[in-house]
Enzyme design. Sequence first.
Site, PDB file in Angstrom:
ATOM      1  N   ARG A  18      -1.900  -8.556  13.320  1.00 47.71           N
ATOM      2  CA  ARG A  18      -2.298  -7.565  12.309  1.00 47.71           C
ATOM      3  C   ARG A  18      -3.088  -8.210  11.192  1.00 47.71           C
ATOM      4  O   ARG A  18      -4.066  -7.645  10.709  1.00 47.71           O
ATOM      5  CB  ARG A  18      -1.060  -6.853  11.775  1.00 47.71           C
ATOM      6  CG  ARG A  18      -0.512  -5.844  12.779  1.00 47.71           C
ATOM      7  CD  ARG A  18       0.982  -5.702  12.674  1.00 47.71           C
ATOM      8  NE  ARG A  18       1.391  -5.095  11.431  1.00 47.71           N
ATOM      9  CZ  ARG A  18       2.543  -5.381  10.794  1.00 47.71           C
ATOM     10  NH1 ARG A  18       3.371  -6.278  11.287  1.00 47.71           N
ATOM     11  NH2 ARG A  18       2.829  -4.774   9.691  1.00 47.71           N
TER      12      ARG A  18
ATOM     13  N   ARG B 247      -9.950   1.449   8.960  1.00 45.62           N
ATOM     14  CA  ARG B 247      -9.513   0.077   9.207  1.00 45.62           C
ATOM     15  C   ARG B 247     -10.557  -0.756   9.925  1.00 45.62           C
ATOM     16  O   ARG B 247     -10.316  -1.936  10.174  1.00 45.62           O
ATOM     17  CB  ARG B 247      -8.278   0.148  10.082  1.00 45.62           C
ATOM     18  CG  ARG B 247      -7.106  -0.638   9.554  1.00 45.62           C
ATOM     19  CD  ARG B 247      -5.948  -0.246  10.429  1.00 45.62           C
ATOM     20  NE  ARG B 247      -4.802  -1.054  10.334  1.00 45.62           N
ATOM     21  CZ  ARG B 247      -3.690  -0.687   9.670  1.00 45.62           C
ATOM     22  NH1 ARG B 247      -3.661   0.423   8.971  1.00 45.62           N
ATOM     23  NH2 ARG B 247      -2.653  -1.450   9.710  1.00 45.62           N
TER      24      ARG B 247
ATOM     25  N   ARG C 185      10.955  -3.289  10.890  1.00 43.81           N
ATOM     26  CA  ARG C 185       9.928  -2.651  11.703  1.00 43.81           C
ATOM     27  C   ARG C 185       9.704  -3.412  12.995  1.00 43.81           C
ATOM     28  O   ARG C 185       9.723  -4.631  13.018  1.00 43.81           O
ATOM     29  CB  ARG C 185       8.619  -2.590  10.916  1.00 43.81           C
ATOM     30  CG  ARG C 185       8.489  -1.299  10.137  1.00 43.81           C
ATOM     31  CD  ARG C 185       7.323  -1.312   9.220  1.00 43.81           C
ATOM     32  NE  ARG C 185       6.064  -1.651   9.881  1.00 43.81           N
ATOM     33  CZ  ARG C 185       4.872  -1.406   9.333  1.00 43.81           C
ATOM     34  NH1 ARG C 185       4.793  -0.836   8.146  1.00 43.81           N
ATOM     35  NH2 ARG C 185       3.776  -1.755   9.960  1.00 43.81           N
TER      36      ARG C 185
ATOM     37  N   ARG D 260      10.687  -7.383   4.843  1.00 48.82           N
ATOM     38  CA  ARG D 260      10.536  -5.941   4.707  1.00 48.82           C
ATOM     39  C   ARG D 260      11.607  -5.185   5.491  1.00 48.82           C
ATOM     40  O   ARG D 260      11.981  -5.552   6.593  1.00 48.82           O
ATOM     41  CB  ARG D 260       9.152  -5.547   5.220  1.00 48.82           C
ATOM     42  CG  ARG D 260       8.927  -4.068   5.276  1.00 48.82           C
ATOM     43  CD  ARG D 260       7.508  -3.719   5.138  1.00 48.82           C
ATOM     44  NE  ARG D 260       6.712  -4.084   6.299  1.00 48.82           N
ATOM     45  CZ  ARG D 260       5.403  -3.881   6.352  1.00 48.82           C
ATOM     46  NH1 ARG D 260       4.764  -3.367   5.324  1.00 48.82           N
ATOM     47  NH2 ARG D 260       4.741  -4.216   7.420  1.00 48.82           N
TER      48      ARG D 260
ATOM     49  N   LYS E 108       0.823  -1.214   0.000  1.00 48.40           N
ATOM     50  CA  LYS E 108       0.000   0.000   0.000  1.00 48.40           C
ATOM     51  C   LYS E 108       0.855   1.261   0.000  1.00 48.40           C
ATOM     52  O   LYS E 108       0.637   2.162  -0.788  1.00 48.40           O
ATOM     53  CB  LYS E 108      -0.901   0.050   1.248  1.00 48.40           C
ATOM     54  CG  LYS E 108      -1.943  -1.023   1.325  1.00 48.40           C
ATOM     55  CD  LYS E 108      -2.851  -0.784   2.533  1.00 48.40           C
ATOM     56  CE  LYS E 108      -2.147  -0.854   3.869  1.00 48.40           C
ATOM     57  NZ  LYS E 108      -1.830  -2.208   4.336  1.00 48.40           N
TER      58      LYS E 108
END
Length: 226
Positions: A166, A88, A155, A122, A13
């Site tokens: 999540r 969300r 992260r 990531r 995103k």
Amino acid sequence: MNLLVLGPQGAGKGTQAKRIAVDYAIPHISTGDMFRAAIAAQTELGKQVEPLLAAGTLVPDEITVALIRERLGHEDARRGFLLDGFPRNAAQAEFFLENFDIDAVIAIELPEEAAIARMQSRRLCSSCGLDYNLIQLRPKVPDVCDNCGGRLVTRADDTPEAIRARLRDYREKTQPILDLLREKELIVTVDGTPGPDVVQAEMRLKLGLVPGAVESLAAREPVEVA
Ligand code: ADP
Ligand code: ZN
């Protein structure tokens, strides 16, 4: 032009949203980036939300809604914005629909196994926040940001437990709002599996976004593009 981008964690995103926002001169507003900036600066908000982000838990709606209300009130958002990470859940979606118009909702689809693999590979620039992926979007020099030379880090919420939390929230709380948005708005669905350039091209094609034709969206009738 008011755009929303939705999709599971790791769907890209932020990467996709940043590219569209730069080309169309609208701010890319990411609630996750705003919370991470607050944490980095150790503001009151940052201290309050830090443990929630680390655990992969949603920040309470009152806090998130207030943050978005304030941010979308800024001058630069008047011409339009690209919202990433909000709404969300149902309560956030209702607040949004009552207060703002939407020209299009971009839904990036990605199977859960692919989302997990992406999150594990990531990396994030510790100074400018740009996202990398060691599989599909590698930095030119290992561990160094192409954009600003900053150090790339993992992260805090890309741990197995936080990733599970999540993805569960996405499935249970975020995905259902796509149905709510679908009833009212233009939803454009793109496959998030290929590399970032392919996803970007498909997104632009389906949105009818050709540089210089920024207004084309607002004039369109809501249609569903599979
Ligand atoms: P991801 O989509 O990979 O989980 P984000 O950067 O969008 O990452 O969000 C990171 C974290 O910030 C979330 O796990 C949550 O704790 C918080 N957050 C972001 N957006 C919202 C929101 N709209 N409502 C509640 N919490 C949010
Ligand atoms: Zn950087």
